[in-house]
Design an enzyme around this catalytic site. Structure first.
Site, PDB file in Angstrom:
ATOM      1  N   ARG A  95      11.855  -1.385  10.565  1.00  0.00           N
ATOM      2  CA  ARG A  95      10.359  -1.582  11.587  1.00  0.00           C
ATOM      3  C   ARG A  95      10.438  -2.627  12.692  1.00  0.00           C
ATOM      4  O   ARG A  95      10.256  -3.687  12.569  1.00  0.00           O
ATOM      5  CB  ARG A  95       9.184  -1.493  10.416  1.00  0.00           C
ATOM      6  CG  ARG A  95       8.407   0.401  10.470  1.00  0.00           C
ATOM      7  CD  ARG A  95       7.532   0.203   9.323  1.00  0.00           C
ATOM      8  NE  ARG A  95       6.571  -0.858   9.842  1.00  0.00           N
ATOM      9  CZ  ARG A  95       5.143  -1.146   9.019  1.00  0.00           C
ATOM     10  NH1 ARG A  95       4.718  -0.244   8.301  1.00  0.00           N
ATOM     11  NH2 ARG A  95       4.188  -1.180   9.835  1.00  0.00           N
ATOM     12  N   ARG A 150      -9.508   1.070   8.843  1.00  0.00           N
ATOM     13  CA  ARG A 150      -9.139  -0.276   8.685  1.00  0.00           C
ATOM     14  C   ARG A 150     -10.559  -1.902   9.683  1.00  0.00           C
ATOM     15  O   ARG A 150      -9.743  -2.329   9.998  1.00  0.00           O
ATOM     16  CB  ARG A 150      -8.534  -0.573   9.805  1.00  0.00           C
ATOM     17  CG  ARG A 150      -6.719  -1.018   9.043  1.00  0.00           C
ATOM     18  CD  ARG A 150      -5.188  -1.073   9.989  1.00  0.00           C
ATOM     19  NE  ARG A 150      -4.772  -0.930   9.665  1.00  0.00           N
ATOM     20  CZ  ARG A 150      -3.123  -0.859   8.981  1.00  0.00           C
ATOM     21  NH1 ARG A 150      -3.788   0.054   8.788  1.00  0.00           N
ATOM     22  NH2 ARG A 150      -2.392  -1.697   9.338  1.00  0.00           N
ATOM     23  N   ARG A 192      -0.251  -9.561  12.757  1.00  0.00           N
ATOM     24  CA  ARG A 192      -1.071  -8.166  11.983  1.00  0.00           C
ATOM     25  C   ARG A 192      -2.066  -8.753  11.105  1.00  0.00           C
ATOM     26  O   ARG A 192      -2.404  -8.302  10.805  1.00  0.00           O
ATOM     27  CB  ARG A 192       0.403  -7.120  11.513  1.00  0.00           C
ATOM     28  CG  ARG A 192       0.635  -6.202  12.489  1.00  0.00           C
ATOM     29  CD  ARG A 192       2.074  -5.432  12.027  1.00  0.00           C
ATOM     30  NE  ARG A 192       2.188  -5.407  11.491  1.00  0.00           N
ATOM     31  CZ  ARG A 192       2.816  -4.863   9.869  1.00  0.00           C
ATOM     32  NH1 ARG A 192       4.557  -5.501  10.561  1.00  0.00           N
ATOM     33  NH2 ARG A 192       2.877  -3.947   9.098  1.00  0.00           N
ATOM     34  N   ARG A 229      12.240  -5.520   4.412  1.00  0.00           N
ATOM     35  CA  ARG A 229      11.632  -4.099   4.157  1.00  0.00           C
ATOM     36  C   ARG A 229      12.678  -3.398   5.080  1.00  0.00           C
ATOM     37  O   ARG A 229      13.005  -3.445   6.264  1.00  0.00           O
ATOM     38  CB  ARG A 229      10.090  -3.732   4.965  1.00  0.00           C
ATOM     39  CG  ARG A 229       9.845  -2.730   4.900  1.00  0.00           C
ATOM     40  CD  ARG A 229       8.336  -2.580   4.406  1.00  0.00           C
ATOM     41  NE  ARG A 229       7.600  -2.641   6.027  1.00  0.00           N
ATOM     42  CZ  ARG A 229       6.551  -2.994   6.244  1.00  0.00           C
ATOM     43  NH1 ARG A 229       5.815  -2.072   5.195  1.00  0.00           N
ATOM     44  NH2 ARG A 229       5.694  -3.607   6.735  1.00  0.00           N
ATOM     45  N   LYS A 241       1.307  -1.356  -0.314  1.00  0.00           N
ATOM     46  CA  LYS A 241       0.029  -0.231   0.272  1.00  0.00           C
ATOM     47  C   LYS A 241       0.722   1.338  -0.095  1.00  0.00           C
ATOM     48  O   LYS A 241       1.232   2.643  -0.649  1.00  0.00           O
ATOM     49  CB  LYS A 241      -1.279   0.311   1.266  1.00  0.00           C
ATOM     50  CG  LYS A 241      -1.890  -1.139   1.542  1.00  0.00           C
ATOM     51  CD  LYS A 241      -2.728  -1.252   2.564  1.00  0.00           C
ATOM     52  CE  LYS A 241      -1.526  -1.143   3.995  1.00  0.00           C
ATOM     53  NZ  LYS A 241      -1.449  -2.592   3.915  1.00  0.00           N
TER      54      LYS A 241
HETATM   55  P1  AP5 Z   1       4.428  -1.900   1.585  1.00  0.00           P
HETATM   56  O1  AP5 Z   1       4.589  -0.737   0.634  1.00  0.00           O
HETATM   57  O2  AP5 Z   1       5.452  -0.700   3.167  1.00  0.00           O
HETATM   58  O3  AP5 Z   1       3.254  -2.337   2.427  1.00  0.00           O
HETATM   59  P2  AP5 Z   1       2.329  -1.230   3.256  1.00  0.00           P
HETATM   60  O4  AP5 Z   1       0.919  -2.341   2.732  1.00  0.00           O
HETATM   61  O5  AP5 Z   1       2.399  -0.211   3.292  1.00  0.00           O
HETATM   62  O6  AP5 Z   1       2.697  -2.558   4.384  1.00  0.00           O
HETATM   63  P3  AP5 Z   1       2.176  -2.026   6.366  1.00  0.00           P
HETATM   64  O7  AP5 Z   1       3.340  -2.919   7.089  1.00  0.00           O
HETATM   65  O8  AP5 Z   1       2.975  -0.747   6.056  1.00  0.00           O
HETATM   66  O9  AP5 Z   1       1.098  -1.760   5.613  1.00  0.00           O
HETATM   67  P4  AP5 Z   1       0.634  -2.332   7.694  1.00  0.00           P
HETATM   68  O10 AP5 Z   1      -1.170  -1.924   6.826  1.00  0.00           O
HETATM   69  O11 AP5 Z   1       0.186  -3.155   8.420  1.00  0.00           O
HETATM   70  O12 AP5 Z   1       1.004  -0.778   8.649  1.00  0.00           O
HETATM   71  P5  AP5 Z   1       0.768   0.542   9.220  1.00  0.00           P
HETATM   72  O13 AP5 Z   1       1.856   1.709   8.896  1.00  0.00           O
HETATM   73  O14 AP5 Z   1      -0.384   1.022   8.292  1.00  0.00           O
HETATM   74  O15 AP5 Z   1       5.652  -2.604   1.031  1.00  0.00           O
HETATM   75  C1  AP5 Z   1       6.260  -4.374   1.903  1.00  0.00           C
HETATM   76  C2  AP5 Z   1       7.657  -4.605   1.843  1.00  0.00           C
HETATM   77  O16 AP5 Z   1       7.537  -5.006   0.355  1.00  0.00           O
HETATM   78  C3  AP5 Z   1       8.348  -3.222   1.423  1.00  0.00           C
HETATM   79  O17 AP5 Z   1       9.723  -3.538   1.566  1.00  0.00           O
HETATM   80  C4  AP5 Z   1       8.381  -2.861  -0.012  1.00  0.00           C
HETATM   81  O18 AP5 Z   1       9.510  -2.251  -1.035  1.00  0.00           O
HETATM   82  C5  AP5 Z   1       7.845  -4.389  -0.616  1.00  0.00           C
HETATM   83  N1  AP5 Z   1       7.207  -4.448  -1.651  1.00  0.00           N
HETATM   84  C6  AP5 Z   1       6.339  -3.771  -2.300  1.00  0.00           C
HETATM   85  N2  AP5 Z   1       5.876  -4.031  -2.847  1.00  0.00           N
HETATM   86  C7  AP5 Z   1       6.127  -5.136  -3.849  1.00  0.00           C
HETATM   87  C8  AP5 Z   1       6.188  -6.166  -4.809  1.00  0.00           C
HETATM   88  N3  AP5 Z   1       5.307  -5.773  -6.128  1.00  0.00           N
HETATM   89  N4  AP5 Z   1       7.258  -7.054  -5.290  1.00  0.00           N
HETATM   90  C9  AP5 Z   1       7.862  -7.393  -4.217  1.00  0.00           C
HETATM   91  N5  AP5 Z   1       7.978  -6.357  -3.274  1.00  0.00           N
HETATM   92  C10 AP5 Z   1       7.389  -5.639  -3.372  1.00  0.00           C
HETATM   93  O19 AP5 Z   1       0.329   0.656  10.178  1.00  0.00           O
HETATM   94  C11 AP5 Z   1       0.932   0.081  11.471  1.00  0.00           C
HETATM   95  C12 AP5 Z   1       0.043  -0.098  12.522  1.00  0.00           C
HETATM   96  O20 AP5 Z   1      -0.053   1.200  13.480  1.00  0.00           O
HETATM   97  C13 AP5 Z   1      -0.923  -1.115  12.872  1.00  0.00           C
HETATM   98  O21 AP5 Z   1      -0.319  -2.371  12.803  1.00  0.00           O
HETATM   99  C14 AP5 Z   1      -1.869  -0.594  14.169  1.00  0.00           C
HETATM  100  O22 AP5 Z   1      -1.159  -0.504  15.001  1.00  0.00           O
HETATM  101  C15 AP5 Z   1      -1.431   1.146  13.785  1.00  0.00           C
HETATM  102  N6  AP5 Z   1      -3.152   2.035  13.019  1.00  0.00           N
HETATM  103  C16 AP5 Z   1      -2.223   2.334  11.438  1.00  0.00           C
HETATM  104  N7  AP5 Z   1      -3.317   2.175  10.773  1.00  0.00           N
HETATM  105  C17 AP5 Z   1      -4.803   1.697  11.697  1.00  0.00           C
HETATM  106  C18 AP5 Z   1      -5.844   2.483  12.037  1.00  0.00           C
HETATM  107  N8  AP5 Z   1      -6.529   2.737  11.166  1.00  0.00           N
HETATM  108  N9  AP5 Z   1      -6.555   1.846  12.684  1.00  0.00           N
HETATM  109  C19 AP5 Z   1      -5.910   1.068  13.639  1.00  0.00           C
HETATM  110  N10 AP5 Z   1      -4.792   1.035  13.732  1.00  0.00           N
HETATM  111  C20 AP5 Z   1      -3.448   1.300  13.026  1.00  0.00           C
HETATM  112 MG    MG Z   2       2.769   1.338   4.566  1.00  0.00          MG
END
Ligand code: AP5
Ligand code: MG
Length: 211
Positions: free
Chosen positions: A156, A88, A167, A123, A13
């Site tokens: 991270r 979410r 997660r 990552r 994402k």
């Molecule tokens: P990346 O683009 O970083 O993936 P992402 O989908 O953004 O993954 P996140 O881990 O950021 O998502 P998340 O939803 O768990 O975490 P968030 O920060 O939102 O890609 C991942 C890796 O793969 C990278 O290294 C990239 O280079 C590689 N990659 C990408 N595309 C690729 C491809 N096609 N091929 C190969 N490699 C590829 O949330 C973190 C925490 O915050 C949550 O756990 C929660 O505690 C809290 N939080 C955030 N939002 C909320 C909410 N709305 N409600 C409640 N808690 C929340």
């Molecule tokens: Mg992200």
């Protein structure tokens, strides 16, 4: 363009959001990045969120809904925005509806759990701007340094394998039901995440060109 990005942790994402944001000149609002910045600064919200994020659980709805309300009220969101990581849960989606915000689409990037675990282990994220890299699939121009802002790249805390598993299970229980929610509203677009970032981008831009 008002867009929601859905998908499991690590589905890509954040990676696709960076590209769409540049192409459409609209800001990305990543609740994850906002929470990590608050943690780093040691703000009250950051302290509240710390234990949840470290366990791989969701931060309480009222906290993230508050963050989003404040952020969407800012001027740069007038012409559109990308929501990365919000909503979410169903209550978060309802809160967005109640704010009077209608989106053009909710685009879900579909990636199998086994692939996710592989991606997370490589990552690296920028400690400054939150941009995301990979040791194999998306290398920075200079080792350990962000292409965009020059800050250090770090692992991270919630990318430990045990936390990733948690997660993923939280995603399937609480976030995946949003696909039905947006499908019922005629807003759901689904794209299969590809092995290469640019191949996923091609599918994502293709899907968005239809709205
Ligand atoms: P990346 O683009 O970083 O993936 P992402 O989908 O953004 O993954 P996140 O881990 O950021 O998502 P998340 O939803 O768990 O975490 P968030 O920060 O939102 O890609 C991942 C890796 O793969 C990278 O290294 C990239 O280079 C590689 N990659 C990408 N595309 C690729 C491809 N096609 N091929 C190969 N490699 C590829 O949330 C973190 C925490 O915050 C949550 O756990 C929660 O505690 C809290 N939080 C955030 N939002 C909320 C909410 N709305 N409600 C409640 N808690 C929340
Ligand atoms: Mg992200």
């Amino acid at each position: 363009m008002r867009l929601i990005l859905l998908g499991a942790p690590g589905a890509g994402k954040g990676t696709q959001a960076e590209i769409i944001s540049e192409k459409y000149s609209i800001p990305t609002i990543s609740t994850g990045n906002i929470i990590r910045a608050a943690l780093k600064e040691g703000t009250e919200m950051g302290l509240r969120a710390k234990a949840y994020t470290e366990r791989g659980e969701l931060v309480p709805d009222e906290v993230v809904i508050g963050i989003i309300k404040e952020r969407l009220a800012q001027d740069d969101c007038r012409e559109g925005f990308i929501l990365d990581g919000f909503p979410r849960t169903i209550p978060q989606a309802k809160a967005l509806d109640e704010m009077g915000i209608t989106v053009d689409a909710a685009l879900s990037i579909e990636v199998d759990d086994s692939e996710i675990v592989k991606r997370m282990s490589g990552r690296r994220v920028c400690s400054g701007c939150g941009a995301s890299y990979h040791t194999e699939f998306k290398k920075p121009e200079k080792d350990g340094v962000c292409n965009l802002c020059g800050d250090d790249l770090v692992i991270r805390k919630d990318d430990e394998p045990e936390t990733v598993k948690n997660r993923l299970s939280v995603y399937h229980d609480q976030t995946e039901p949003l696909k039905s929610y947006y499908k019922a509203a005629g807003k759901l677009l689904e794209v299969k995440g590809q092995d290469k970032v640019e191949d996923t981008t091609a599918l994502v831009l293709g899907a968005l060109s239809g709205i």
